[in-house]
Every structure is written in structure tokens, then in C-alpha cells.
Design a protein around this motif. Structure first.
Motif, short mmCIF file in Angstrom:
data_model
loop_
_atom_site.label_atom_id
_atom_site.label_comp_id
_atom_site.label_asym_id
_atom_site.label_seq_id
_atom_site.Cartn_x
_atom_site.Cartn_y
_atom_site.Cartn_z
N ARG A 21 -2.30 -7.70 6.10
CA ARG A 21 -0.88 -7.93 6.36
C ARG A 21 0.00 -6.92 5.63
O ARG A 21 0.98 -6.41 6.16
N VAL A 22 -0.36 -6.63 4.38
CA VAL A 22 0.41 -5.66 3.60
C VAL A 22 0.22 -4.25 4.16
O VAL A 22 1.17 -3.47 4.30
N ALA A 23 -1.03 -3.92 4.51
CA ALA A 23 -1.34 -2.56 4.95
C ALA A 23 -0.57 -2.18 6.21
O ALA A 23 -0.04 -1.06 6.31
N ARG A 27 -9.20 -4.95 13.60
CA ARG A 27 -9.45 -4.92 15.05
C ARG A 27 -8.87 -6.16 15.72
O ARG A 27 -8.39 -6.09 16.86
N GLN A 28 -8.96 -7.30 15.02
CA GLN A 28 -8.37 -8.52 15.58
C GLN A 28 -6.86 -8.38 15.71
O GLN A 28 -6.28 -8.79 16.73
N LEU A 29 -6.21 -7.79 14.70
CA LEU A 29 -4.76 -7.56 14.78
C LEU A 29 -4.41 -6.60 15.91
O LEU A 29 -3.41 -6.79 16.62
N VAL A 65 -4.76 -0.83 1.78
CA VAL A 65 -5.53 -0.07 2.77
C VAL A 65 -7.00 0.00 2.38
O VAL A 65 -7.90 -0.13 3.22
N ALA A 66 -7.26 0.18 1.09
CA ALA A 66 -8.65 0.25 0.63
C ALA A 66 -9.37 -1.08 0.81
O ALA A 66 -10.57 -1.12 1.10
N ALA A 67 -8.63 -2.21 0.66
CA ALA A 67 -9.27 -3.53 0.74
C ALA A 67 -9.27 -4.12 2.14
O ALA A 67 -9.91 -5.15 2.37
N SER A 68 -8.57 -3.51 3.08
CA SER A 68 -8.48 -4.08 4.44
C SER A 68 -9.83 -4.07 5.14
O SER A 68 -10.57 -3.09 5.07
N ARG A 69 -10.14 -5.17 5.80
CA ARG A 69 -11.41 -5.30 6.52
C ARG A 69 -11.25 -4.82 7.97
O ARG A 69 -10.30 -5.21 8.65
N ARG A 70 -12.17 -3.99 8.39
CA ARG A 70 -12.09 -3.41 9.75
C ARG A 70 -12.09 -4.49 10.83
O ARG A 70 -11.38 -4.38 11.82
N LEU A 71 -12.90 -5.52 10.61
CA LEU A 71 -12.98 -6.59 11.60
C LEU A 71 -11.63 -7.27 11.79
O LEU A 71 -11.18 -7.51 12.91
N MET A 129 -6.52 1.83 10.39
CA MET A 129 -7.92 2.24 10.59
C MET A 129 -8.04 3.75 10.62
O MET A 129 -9.04 4.30 10.13
N ASN A 130 -7.04 4.44 11.19
CA ASN A 130 -7.06 5.91 11.17
C ASN A 130 -7.00 6.44 9.75
O ASN A 130 -7.66 7.43 9.41
N VAL A 131 -6.20 5.78 8.90
CA VAL A 131 -6.11 6.19 7.50
C VAL A 131 -7.45 5.97 6.80
O VAL A 131 -7.89 6.80 5.99
N GLN A 132 -8.11 4.85 7.11
CA GLN A 132 -9.42 4.58 6.49
C GLN A 132 -10.45 5.62 6.92
O GLN A 132 -11.34 5.98 6.13
N ASP A 133 -10.33 6.12 8.14
CA ASP A 133 -11.25 7.15 8.61
C ASP A 133 -10.95 8.51 7.98
O ASP A 133 -11.87 9.27 7.66
N GLU A 134 -9.66 8.82 7.81
CA GLU A 134 -9.24 10.09 7.22
C GLU A 134 -8.23 9.79 6.10
O GLU A 134 -7.02 9.91 6.26
#
Length: 440
Positions: A134-136, A36-38, A27-33, A50-55
Motif C-alpha cells: 500500500r505504501v509502495a 500482481r493482485q493489485l 518497495v524492498a518488502a513488497s511481495r510480488r504476488l 514491480m518495474n523498480v524491483q526488477d531495475e
């Protein structure tokens, strides 16, 4: 507890620890771009990531609770599961019973610790780094389930963490803003990986530099401006057009600093085709010209062109003296670089592995890129290579004058009416001191 049950429990704890490790790093290493594509492809789990990355508070709190709980249980169960077996093995090898019991505990501890380091930590984290998105998306839902089950404990530790973060002045959310440096770094990585061609990488760098490069780095200098005076005769106008064919010509009154506007060559051609005399005083022939200060960036220049609906501008300094002209094509040529520049207009020519012949008007960012330099001294005081030499020498350079800096020698090869035309840059001892050394 039976040995078989202990081994099964250890296997379960290792699996849980591996899950927590993957969930934390992916989750920490996942790229937002990429997330969003997924999401655009229909994977709604990407939105949960992405919600987890925000909070991230609850998510990482439950991971830390789980990892520490598993570690404590593993220590308790592991010692009881392997110590007897290790002690018996040592007895068979002829070790004293008291010593075998003590060393059996040590070997049991090392075995359990090694299993957790390898299977529950290193391998899951490597997987989380190799394919973070993929893992996240696969682990985010189980982690949210754990967060629901242990919600009271998570709430308690999260509030304590928030309090400590506030006292230490730490940010509550990570900053996902993409900076120009981030884009340049990604482009550089793409070029090194072979995904981007060299010319494409150069275009990306040039686009980013539009916000920092001044119009003076892309303009046609004052001495090269082809202009008409209001009182010029038709013969002189025809001769100048034949000698210097351009689409636009500046029109001045008495001198180049008294700008009246510009005339379009197609309007002059139209007068010739209609058998009309060419006179710059003819009504409606001279167009109002866009005049801009010399401290504008190329990005600001594009905005000026867009708002004024013009593609030609005159650049003046703080004393209202004309220093050059610029067109929208000049800006585009700066962006496209060698993709559109003819070979005979190249400002930087590499002679061999350790020397370059560079035009004095070459912009400093282009010089630094060609020489692979990160910085030059007093860089805010000049825009071109000629300016660099003037600042370093503290006078107008003469032919054969040179400056040595950071393993390079900048030697003036040609000066025309105080204008530096050509500079020979040679690589010298790379271990040389990075201090400027003017050479007479």
C-alpha cells in the motif's frame, strides 16, 4: 534565517526524510504476488513498483542522494534554529553564558537528531513494513519524479555503484524465485497464525515432499502383494479374491519376480456373470503392467502414470526383483494424509505426550515430522524407520533392540520374519547428546 523559517524548513526536511525512508523499505518488502493482485484490480502503480524491483538502481540511488542531502541540511539548519533558544533557556536556569552556549548547541543537536530518528526514520519504516504494498504504490511516483529531476547525479552514482558491484561479484537484480522452502515457510506461518488448519498445512507439506519422497515410502511391500500364478485353478482364484478383495491383481509365472502383467477384478466378475470359466490363460485377460525402478520419486511416479495412462505399477530394484506395487491412490493418500486414512491404518499412534508407537514401514519424513526432528544420521541410506534402525545397529534388529538419538529412544517392539513391525519411540532427556547410542 528567522527561527520560524528554520523550524518550517526542519519540518519540511523531516517530511522528505520520512518519504525517502518509507519509499526505500516498502518497495524492498513488497511481495510480488500481492502487487500482481493489485495490478489485476486495476492499480497500474503496482506495475511501476514491480518495474523498480526488477531495475532498482535509479530508484535506490535517488533515495540515498535524498537522504544524505536532507541529513546534511538538517544538521546545518537545526544547529542555527535551536541553539539560541536552548542557550537562552539555560541562561534563565542560571547557567554560565559560555557554558550555556556550548550546551545549547549540544541540546539542539540532540533534539534535531531525536526528531529525525523518531519521525523521519523509525515511524516511516514501521509503516513501510506494516503495509509495504500500500505504501509502495503511493510513493513510487514521487520517487520517479525525483529520479527525473536529479537524473545526471543519479546516472553518475549508479554507474559507480554498478562498477563496484561488478568488482565485488554482487548480483544486479534480486532473485524473486519462490523455492519449496519458501512455500513451506509461508504455510508454517499461516498455520501458526490460524489461517490454515493443521490438516491443510499437512497437505501442503506432503505436496512439496512429492519431489523428494521415493515410491518405496508409499508402496505396498512385496510381502503384502496379493498375486496370482498363471497356473492357479479357478477355485484358488475365487478363494483368494474372497479373502483379499482388490480391484487389481498381479499375475506371475512361477514366482512373484516373474511378472506377466495384471488382471482387473471386473473382468473376472464379467466372466463369472457370463458363466465362463476363470482361467488366467484366457486371451486378452492379462493386461500389460507398468514397471518402474525403486528410486523414482512420487512426483516422477505421477508423471509415469500420466504418460502410460495407467494407475497401477510394479516397483523393482536394481536386480529386477519385485519390491512392491503402487497405485495412484497410494500417491493421493500420501498427499491427503490423515484426511483420508482410516484410524486403523495410522502408522504413527501417539500414546502420550512423550511416546509414539510407529510402524516400521513408516516413511522417514513422516517420522521426523511427528517427532519434530530436523535431521537423522545417514539419512540418504534409508527410506523408512526400519531402515534407520538397521543402519544404526548395522545388523537385522531383534526385539528389544534400541537406538538413542537426539533425546529419543527408538525401541523395537515386534519383529516378524526379520521385518520390523512396531517401534516404540520415547522422549528421553532433551539434553542428551545428539549421538546415536545402540542399546542391546
Amino acid at each position: 534565517m528567522e527561527t520560524t523559517e528554520s523550524l518550517l524548513l526542519i519540518a519540511l526536511l523531516i517530511g522528505l526524510s520520512a518519504l525517502f525512508s518509507m519509499a526505500e523499505l516498502s518497495v524492498a518488502a513488497s511481495r510480488r504476488l500481492r502487487l500482481r493482485q493489485l495490478l489485476d484490480q486495476g492499480d497500474r502503480r503496482a506495475q511501476a513498483v514491480m518495474n523498480v524491483q526488477d531495475e532498482p538502481g535509479d530508484y535506490f540511488t535517488v533515495i540515498q542522494i535524498g537522504q544524505n542531502t536532507v541529513a546534511i541540511l538538517a544538521g546545518l539548519v537545526g544547529e542555527g534554529a535551536f541553539s539560541p533558544a536552548m542557550g537562552s533557556l539555560l541562561n534563565l536556569l542560571g547557567v554560565d553564558p559560555l557554558a550555556s552556549e556550548r550546551w545549547g548547541w549540544v541540546l539542539s543537536f540532540l533534539l534535531v537528531t531525536s526528531l529525525f530518528i523518531l519521525v523521519a526514520d523509525l515511524l516511516p519504516k514501521r509503516l513501510g513494513m506494516a503495509a509495504p504494498e500500500r505504501v509502495a504504490v503511493n510513493v513510487v511516483m514521487p520517487m520517479q519524479y525525483f529520479a527525473t529531476v536529479f537524473k545526471p547525479v543519479v546516472w553518475f552514482f549508479k554507474r559507480l555503484t554498478d562498477l563496484l558491484s561488478h568488482l565485488l561479484g554482487l548480483p544486479e537484480r534480486r532473485d524473486d524465485k519462490v523455492t519449496p522452502d519458501d512455500i513451506l515457510a509461508m504455510a508454517q506461518a499461516g498455520a501458526e497464525a490460524g489461517v490454515l488448519a493443521g490438516a491443510e498445512h499437512q497437505v501442503i507439506e506432503n505436496v512439496i515432499e512429492l519431489d523428494t519422497r521415493l515410491v518405496t515410502t508409499s508402496m505396498t511391500g512385496r510381502e503384502r502383494i496379493v498375486h496370482f500364478l498363471l497356473d492357479d485353478s479357478e477355485v484358488l482364484i475365487r478363494a483368494r479374491i474372497a479373502q483379499y478383495p482388490h480391484s487389481t491383481y498381479l499375475v506371475c509365472d512361477g514366482g512373484i519376480d516373474q511378472v506377466l502383467g495384471y488382471v482387473d477384478s471386473k473382468h473376472l466378475l464379467n466372466r463369472v456373470l457370463n458363466a465362463q470359466p476363470i482361467s488366467l490363460k484366457a486371451e486378452g485377460l492379462i493386461n500389460k503392467v507398468l514397471i518402474v525402478p525403486d528410486r523414482l520419486t512420487l512426483s516422477e511416479m505421477l508423471s509415469q502414470f500420466r504418460h502410460a495412462h495407467e494407475d497401477f505399477a510394479v516397483i523393482v530394484n536394481e536386480y529386477s526383483l519385485v519390491v512392491g506395487i503402487i497405485t495412484i491412490n497410494d500417491v493421493m493418500n500420501t498427499v491427503m494424509g490423515e484426511l483420508v486414512a482410516p484410524l486403523d491404518e495410522e502408522q504413527i499412534v501417539r500414546r502420550d505426550e512423550n511416546s509414539w508407537l510407529i510402524d516400521g514401514t513408516t516413511a522417514i519424513p513422516d517420522v521426523m515430522r511427528a517427532l519434530d526432528l530436523w535431521a537423522l544420521p545417514h539419512q540418504e541410506e534409508y527410506d523408512t524407520l526400519a531402515g534407520f534402525l538397521m543402519v544404526m545397529l548395522r545388523r537385522i534388529p531383534r526385539k528389544t533392540d534400541a537406538v538413542e538419538w537426539s533425546g529419543f529412544r527408538f525401541e523395537v517392539m515386534d519383529v516378524d520374519n526379520f521385518k520390523i513391525d512396531q517401534v516404540l519411540v520415547s522422549r528421553i532427556d532433551p539434553a542428551a547428546s545428539p549421538q546415536s547410542q545402540p542399546v542391546a
